[in-house]
Scaffold this active site. Structure first.
Site, PDB file in Angstrom:
ATOM      1  N   TYR A  12       0.956 -10.153 -11.184  1.00 19.53           N
ATOM      2  CA  TYR A  12       0.520 -10.535  -9.830  1.00 19.53           C
ATOM      3  C   TYR A  12       1.136 -11.843  -9.388  1.00 19.53           C
ATOM      4  O   TYR A  12       0.910 -12.274  -8.264  1.00 19.53           O
ATOM      5  CB  TYR A  12      -1.016 -10.679  -9.819  1.00 19.53           C
ATOM      6  CG  TYR A  12      -1.469 -11.656 -10.884  1.00 19.53           C
ATOM      7  CD1 TYR A  12      -1.759 -11.216 -12.177  1.00 19.53           C
ATOM      8  CD2 TYR A  12      -1.514 -13.023 -10.629  1.00 19.53           C
ATOM      9  CE1 TYR A  12      -2.109 -12.111 -13.168  1.00 19.53           C
ATOM     10  CE2 TYR A  12      -1.868 -13.927 -11.625  1.00 19.53           C
ATOM     11  CZ  TYR A  12      -2.165 -13.461 -12.885  1.00 19.53           C
ATOM     12  OH  TYR A  12      -2.491 -14.365 -13.868  1.00 19.53           O
ATOM     13  N   GLY A  13       1.858 -12.498 -10.280  1.00 19.34           N
ATOM     14  CA  GLY A  13       2.335 -13.852  -9.984  1.00 19.34           C
ATOM     15  C   GLY A  13       3.845 -13.953 -10.112  1.00 19.34           C
ATOM     16  O   GLY A  13       4.589 -13.166  -9.516  1.00 19.34           O
ATOM     17  N   THR A  14       4.265 -14.911 -10.924  1.00 22.45           N
ATOM     18  CA  THR A  14       5.697 -15.213 -11.043  1.00 22.45           C
ATOM     19  C   THR A  14       6.480 -14.126 -11.774  1.00 22.45           C
ATOM     20  O   THR A  14       7.702 -14.194 -11.821  1.00 22.45           O
ATOM     21  CB  THR A  14       5.907 -16.547 -11.771  1.00 22.45           C
ATOM     22  OG1 THR A  14       5.349 -16.440 -13.081  1.00 22.45           O
ATOM     23  CG2 THR A  14       5.271 -17.697 -11.019  1.00 22.45           C
ATOM     24  N   LEU A  15       5.776 -13.144 -12.357  1.00 22.23           N
ATOM     25  CA  LEU A  15       6.495 -12.061 -13.052  1.00 22.23           C
ATOM     26  C   LEU A  15       6.872 -10.911 -12.127  1.00 22.23           C
ATOM     27  O   LEU A  15       7.624 -10.016 -12.521  1.00 22.23           O
ATOM     28  CB  LEU A  15       5.638 -11.524 -14.211  1.00 22.23           C
ATOM     29  CG  LEU A  15       5.631 -12.396 -15.467  1.00 22.23           C
ATOM     30  CD1 LEU A  15       4.515 -11.959 -16.418  1.00 22.23           C
ATOM     31  CD2 LEU A  15       6.976 -12.330 -16.183  1.00 22.23           C
ATOM     32  N   GLU A  87       3.297 -16.616 -21.183  1.00 21.98           N
ATOM     33  CA  GLU A  87       1.926 -16.897 -20.723  1.00 21.98           C
ATOM     34  C   GLU A  87       1.117 -17.679 -21.756  1.00 21.98           C
ATOM     35  O   GLU A  87      -0.028 -18.034 -21.491  1.00 21.98           O
ATOM     36  CB  GLU A  87       1.215 -15.589 -20.366  1.00 21.98           C
ATOM     37  CG  GLU A  87       1.969 -14.689 -19.380  1.00 21.98           C
ATOM     38  CD  GLU A  87       2.319 -15.369 -18.056  1.00 21.98           C
ATOM     39  OE1 GLU A  87       1.766 -16.443 -17.767  1.00 21.98           O
ATOM     40  OE2 GLU A  87       3.162 -14.826 -17.323  1.00 21.98           O
TER      41      GLU A  87
END
Ligand code: PCA
Length: 161
Positions: A12-15, A87
């Site tokens: 949901y983020g930087t990935l 992470e």
């Protein structure tokens, strides 16, 4: 074989595709990853952008925030291990299984998600996003690790002194 060799992970983020850590999916040559579908979480969670490095975090506070949108990928053991390093699972983000809704066919699926399970309650006073983009109107550009001041301790902004 004892451990499963394919996994589904919701990012949901930087990935996500086009975001600053997407290349972690291809960190190890020959490892397998494949985009499966766009999805949103079944439960609502707060998605915030926090610390002086503008890092996106999904907080384990179910019922607050939004049905957060992201992408589900199929990955092999190697890619999952690489993402765990990024992470810092299980010291920083915790990877656990949650239900998401496949937005392509409205079917529920169980997938891995990286979330923060312990955090300062003040983080719940921040803006909650439904979807993350580093280029969003918020203007909060992600600071890549190699650009961070090594003496700056951002973890005390998340967990307390
Ligand atoms: N990367 C992971 C967790 C937060 C982040 O920046 C993701 O995109 O799911």
């Amino acid at each position: 074989m004892s451990a499963k060799s394919v996994h589904k992970v919701f990012v949901y983020g930087t990935l996500k595709k086009g975001e600053p850590n997407h290349q972690w999916f291809t960190k190890t040559a020959g490892a397998h990853h494949k985009f499966l579908y766009n999805a949103q979480t079944i439960e609502q969670f707060p998605l915030i952008i926090a610390t002086q490095f503008n890092i996106p975090f999904l907080l384990h506070a179910p019922g607050k925030g939004h049905h957060v949108q992201g992408e589900v990928y199929e990955v092999d053991n190697q890619v999952l291990a690489d993402l765990d390093i990024l992470e810092d699972h299980p010291r920083f983000y915790i990877r656990e299984e949650y239900e998401v809704l496949n937005l392509g066919n409205n079917v529920t699926d169980k997938v891995w998600i990286y979330m923060m399970k312990t955090f300062k309650p003040e983080l719940l006073n921040q803006t909650f996003f439904k979807s993350y983009s580093n280029n969003g109107d918020h203007g909060l550009k992600y600071v890549e690790r190699y650009l961070r001041d090594p003496s700056a301790n951002h973890k005390n902004q998340l967990f307390g002194e």
